[in-house]
Design an enzyme around this catalytic site. Sequence first.
Site, PDB file in Angstrom:
ATOM      1  N   LEU A   8       0.872  -1.161   0.000  1.00  0.00           N
ATOM      2  CA  LEU A   8       0.000   0.000   0.000  1.00  0.00           C
ATOM      3  C   LEU A   8       0.909   1.210   0.000  1.00  0.00           C
ATOM      4  O   LEU A   8       1.942   1.206   0.667  1.00  0.00           O
ATOM      5  CB  LEU A   8      -0.859   0.047   1.268  1.00  0.00           C
ATOM      6  CG  LEU A   8      -1.945  -0.999   1.436  1.00  0.00           C
ATOM      7  CD1 LEU A   8      -2.632  -0.822   2.783  1.00  0.00           C
ATOM      8  CD2 LEU A   8      -2.966  -0.915   0.313  1.00  0.00           C
ATOM      9  N   ASP A   9       0.511   2.239  -0.732  1.00  0.00           N
ATOM     10  CA  ASP A   9       1.235   3.492  -0.656  1.00  0.00           C
ATOM     11  C   ASP A   9       1.278   3.899   0.814  1.00  0.00           C
ATOM     12  O   ASP A   9       0.308   3.694   1.551  1.00  0.00           O
ATOM     13  CB  ASP A   9       0.504   4.538  -1.494  1.00  0.00           C
ATOM     14  CG  ASP A   9       1.206   5.867  -1.527  1.00  0.00           C
ATOM     15  OD1 ASP A   9       2.446   5.876  -1.636  1.00  0.00           O
ATOM     16  OD2 ASP A   9       0.521   6.887  -1.440  1.00  0.00           O
ATOM     17  N   TYR A  10       2.377   4.446   1.279  1.00  0.00           N
ATOM     18  CA  TYR A  10       2.524   4.721   2.707  1.00  0.00           C
ATOM     19  C   TYR A  10       1.450   5.664   3.241  1.00  0.00           C
ATOM     20  O   TYR A  10       1.187   5.693   4.429  1.00  0.00           O
ATOM     21  CB  TYR A  10       3.933   5.230   3.030  1.00  0.00           C
ATOM     22  CG  TYR A  10       4.190   6.673   2.672  1.00  0.00           C
ATOM     23  CD1 TYR A  10       4.055   7.670   3.624  1.00  0.00           C
ATOM     24  CD2 TYR A  10       4.568   7.041   1.388  1.00  0.00           C
ATOM     25  CE1 TYR A  10       4.285   9.003   3.301  1.00  0.00           C
ATOM     26  CE2 TYR A  10       4.808   8.355   1.062  1.00  0.00           C
ATOM     27  CZ  TYR A  10       4.664   9.327   2.020  1.00  0.00           C
ATOM     28  OH  TYR A  10       4.892  10.632   1.704  1.00  0.00           O
TER      29      TYR A  10
END
Length: 174
Positions: A8-10
Site C-alpha cells: 500500500l502506498d505509505y
Amino acid sequence: MPDPCHRLDYKTAGLLLVARTVSARVALNRMFANREIHKRYRALVTGRLDGEGEIAEALDGRACLSRWRALEHTKSLHVDWFTTVELEPVTGRTHQLRRHMAGIGHAILGDDMYTREGKLLRRQGLFLASLHLDFVHPITGAPVVVDAPEPRKFSVLREREARRWERHQANTAH
C-alpha cells in the site's frame, strides 16, 4: 516470518495481505499476478461524481483499469463538493487509483502529489483506504473475505463539512 504480499502506498490506510509462510507468499503473489485477489478501496474525491464507471487509462506505458462507484455526496466550502467513492483497481500500478481519479478531474482529498486541492487537508492525510480483500486461501482452498471499517476521519470530515455548509447557508440567508 510474515511477509507482505502486496504494498500500500505509505499514505493509504487499511488492509494489507501478509503471508506467514514462503509457500503461501509464493501462491499469493501468483494469485495477485493472475488477478485472483480482489481489492476494494474507499476514497473521498473532489467534485460531484455520480453513478459508476471504469477508467482504462494506461500508466507508465502499461494497460491499466480501475472501476469506481459513487456512494455519497457532501457539500463543502473548500472544494464545492466531494464524493465518497468505492474504488476497485483491476490492475495494480503504482499510485493507480490516485492517478486515475486525478486524471478524470476527481482527485483524492489530501493527495498532495496529484492535486493542488490536497493542500487544503494536508494535516489530515490521504483520504484513501483499503477496506476489502477476497481470495481463495492458498493452502486450504477456502474462500477468504476480509472487510475493514472506513477510517473515522472520513465520516468526521463529511459531518464537519456538512455542518460548515449549513452554517454558511444559514448566515447568508439572513
